[in-house]
Design a protein around this motif. Structure first.
Motif, short mmCIF file in Angstrom:
data_model
loop_
_atom_site.label_atom_id
_atom_site.label_comp_id
_atom_site.label_asym_id
_atom_site.label_seq_id
_atom_site.Cartn_x
_atom_site.Cartn_y
_atom_site.Cartn_z
N ASP A 1 -5.02 39.66 42.27
CA ASP A 1 -5.41 40.83 42.01
C ASP A 1 -4.87 41.89 41.03
OD1 ASP A 1 -7.76 40.43 43.33
OD2 ASP A 1 -7.33 41.40 45.38
N SER A 2 -3.48 41.52 41.12
CA SER A 2 -2.58 42.61 40.47
C SER A 2 -1.58 42.11 39.32
CB SER A 2 -1.58 43.11 41.64
OG SER A 2 -1.08 42.21 42.34
N GLN B 1 -5.82 44.03 35.10
CA GLN B 1 -7.20 43.95 35.60
C GLN B 1 -7.09 42.55 36.58
OE1 GLN B 1 -9.77 45.97 35.06
NE2 GLN B 1 -9.03 47.00 33.40
N THR C 1 -10.09 36.90 37.20
CA THR C 1 -11.68 36.26 37.46
C THR C 1 -11.30 34.96 38.27
OG1 THR C 1 -11.78 34.85 35.75
CG2 THR C 1 -12.69 36.97 35.37
N SER D 1 -4.04 35.74 29.10
CA SER D 1 -3.84 36.48 30.50
C SER D 1 -3.48 35.23 31.34
CB SER D 1 -5.06 37.21 31.19
OG SER D 1 -4.99 38.32 30.16
N PHE E 1 -14.30 39.11 27.70
CA PHE E 1 -14.30 40.55 27.99
C PHE E 1 -14.19 41.36 26.63
CE2 PHE E 1 -12.13 38.25 31.21
CZ PHE E 1 -12.59 38.54 32.39
#
Ligand SMILES: Nc1ncnc2c1ncn2[C@@H]1O[C@H](COP(=O)(O)OP(=O)(O)OP(=O)(O)O)[C@@H](O)[C@H]1O
Length: 605
Positions: free
Chosen positions: A122-123, A127, A130, A156, A423
């Motif tokens: 999550d961190s 963002q 996914t 990412s 995105f």
């Protein structure tokens, strides 16, 4: 070995002698049951603690085959301990594993670790990742290819995966190597992943290996660093070679066949002339390609196809190589070739266990050899490759798209995963650009959805009489909407506004940050808006249709059969740069053939 041998002897005795004596079975179990329990415990631990890679699966299958012969080939008559019974049950289950059980097991493993490390995922980036990005971080197969379209967050994943290996105690940062295509990308990876990770280009990796083996930093030839000197070197060498009568004819033929230039009668004058510049520049590019061909052992094939052209090139190469030898220096090609030789000769101790490669679609065969050498070095290694065959645009500098599209043929068994969300750009750009690039049936299929919510015409075609006028109008509209970045894109520099024109535009439209670049340079870039210019057919237009010179063509990876395959992918790269809207400038006459395929209505200016 000893245990297995003992087990087999007793198994035979029990199974075939007709002896079912309970006491003997009990005696046997008392002495040997712990072996099955231990072996199954080991299998269970390996399944629990690491992703079930293909090579682990092989090991499990081999172990099960041995245990099966030892423990399932006779009937048990006595009541065993519950621990033994459980081990036997697990063995029977493993024995019956089918492909779907293996897939389900792997899926559970991924789910388990996605839950366990939810907070990390999550961190780790701005963002939350996914589910597909998390999966790409968790899967640790011997070879893992992550295939994903533009803007799906591949970078990412590179960064998060490296950090995850360390966070979950699988590796130390020193055991992780991140490889990027260019030095800018390598720097970005380092910045985002952290200083402790080794983030290198292939050339920097080559330098590192050579320096480690030779105990000093190798010296880079001045001919490599300085384009002018390299040019002059080839020019001077040609002057000397052309004094030899035998060589003169070879050089004349080379100019005509390879460069479509008829040299003057006075060759010495021609070599100094502006007309010969293109020939010399071409020879300087062939120097690099030639050395890779030699390193890959493909010279005989080329010689059989283009022997006269090669005969003209070889003496220049020989001179070039002896110049380097005298200097005691190396060039970019040597960096890779020497590094491969050192690794293969086991002279370099490969410290990395996890080798992660970005922009894999741009890999050339010689770089693939370097990767293979790293992977073959002692101890277990994992290869993680991130790429997009839809964005493979560097054949001219040696990239071979089949290293991605036929990964398994080159690197062995592989797990292929995908990213399913973009995105960057809206759904209609996604649909149109994906359909467009997949008109080439050899491109791999990808199923992606857009995470963006823009509505309205996000891909806008403008029929233009004068590109400069329409560009001003479009920029004025965008300027009124507020601050934004705009990319002006074209196949070649000359189709874009000049530097001075750009300064004028920037002065007029202060809310905008305007940058102009070629399709090639736009790879990896993004902005709110993109304006695509120079979309006219022809010798100097788009798609570019100048044939590659015969000798160069023979030395590059095999050409694809689908026409304009790489130009199509270049257009895909251009179409997928904008977050909000893409403007396509369609000339009134002679519009680029690709525009008709997009099937979008055009506004007229
Ligand atoms: N999980 C996510 N949630 C929201 N945004 C994300 C996520 N992952 C990445 N992004 C954003 O998506 C955009 C594209 O990411 P990135 O540049 O990593 O994509 P890419 O696949 O490498 O693109 P390209 O192939 O075009 O170079 C970036 O703005 C990035 O911040």
């Amino acid at each position: 070995m000893k245990l297995g041998a003992q087990g087999r002897v007793l198994t035979v005795t029990l199974a075939h002698s007709g002896c079912t004596n309970d006491a003997l079975q009990r005696y046997w179990l008392n002495h040997h049951a712990h072996r099955l329990i231990k072996a199954i415990g080991k299998v269970e631990d390996s399944l629990k603690n690491q992703y079930l890679s293909e090579s682990n699966l092989d090991l499990v299958k081999q172990t099960v085959a041995v245990l099966e012969r030892q423990w399932l080939s006779w009937t048990l008559h006595i009541t065993p301990t519950s621990e033994f019974e459980q081990a036997l049950y697990t063995l029977k289950e493993l024995q019956q594993w089918q492909a779907n059980d293996i897939a389900a097991f792997r899926a559970k493993y991924i789910q388990y670790y996605a839950n366990k490390y939810q907070h990390f995922f999550d961190s780790v980036e701005a963002q939350p990742l996914t589910a597909a990005q998390r999966q790409a971080c968790i899967i640790r197969d011997d070879s893992h290819l992550l295939l994903a379209g533009a803007g799906t967050g591949k970078t990412s994943v590179m960064v998060s995966r490296a950090k995850f290996l360390v966070y979950s105690d699988v590796a130390t940062p020193e055991q992780v190597l991140l490889l990027a295509y260019g030095s800018e990308a390598a720097k970005e990876l380092k910045q985002r992943a952290g200083e402790s990770f080794e983030c290198l280009t292939f050339h920097a990796l080559g330098m590192l290996v050579i320096a480690a083996v030779e105990g000093k930093q190798p010296q880079l030839s001045e001919l490599t660093n300085d384009a002018k000197k390299r040019f002059r070197f080839v020019q001077d060498t040609l002057q000397v070679l052309c004094l030899q009568p035998g060589y003169k004819g070879l050089f004349e033929q080379f100019c005509i066949k390879e460069c479509h230039i008829q040299p003057n009668l006075d060759l010495a004058e021609f070599i100094r002339s502006a007309r010969c510049k293109a020939v010399i520049a071409h020879i300087t590019s062939l120097l690099s390609v030639y050395k890779n061909v030699v390193a890959l052992g493909q010279l005989t094939r080329i010689a059989s196809q283009q022997s006269d052209l090669l005969k003209c090139l070889t003496p220049i190469i020989d001179e070039y190589q002896s110049y380097l030898d005298t200097e005691g220096a190396i060039d970019f090609e040597d960096m890779i070739a020497k590094a491969i030789a050192y690794i293969e000769a086991d002279r370099f101790n490969v410290p990395w266990q996890h080798i992660m490669v970005d922009e894999f679609q741009d890999l050339s065969p010689i770089r693939a050899e370097l990767l293979k050498a790293l992977m073959k070095a002692k101890n277990k290694r994992y290869l993680f490759a991130v790429g997009d065959d839809w964005q493979s645009i560097y054949r001219f500098s040696g990239a071979d798209i089949t290293l991605t599209t036929q990964f398994e043929a080159h690197f062995g068994r592989v797990t292929i995963t995908a990213l399913d969300k973009t995105f960057r750009y809206p759904q209609d750009v996604l649909d149109i650009s994906s359909r467009f690039v997949c008109a080439n049936p050899h491109q791999l299929k990808k199923y992606v959805k857009s995470a963006r919510t823009e509505t309205g015409p996000t891909l806008q075609m403008e029929t233009v009489e004068c590109e400069a006028n329409t560009l001003e109008k479009v920029l004025a509209q965008l300027n009124d909407k507020g601050e934004a970045c705009v990319l002006l894109l074209a196949r070649f520099h000359k189709m874009l506004p000049s530097r001075d024109e750009l300064v004028d535009l920037q002065g007029k439209f202060k809310a905008l940050k305007i940058r102009a670049m070629t399709f090639h340079a736009a790879k990896g870039k993004e902005a709110e808006y993109a304006v695509i210019m120079g979309l006219y057919e022809g010798h100097t237009g788009f798609p570019a249709n100048r044939p590659i010179q015969p000798l160069m063509e023979a030395m590059l990876p095999a050409r694809e059969t689908f026409s304009f395959a790489e130009e199509r992918r270049l257009f895909y790269v251009a179409l997928t740069r904008a977050k909000r809207r893409v403007y396509l400038f369609k000339p009134q006459d002679n519009a680029c053939r690709f525009l008709a395929e997009l099937e979008i209505k055009s506004n007229t200016h």
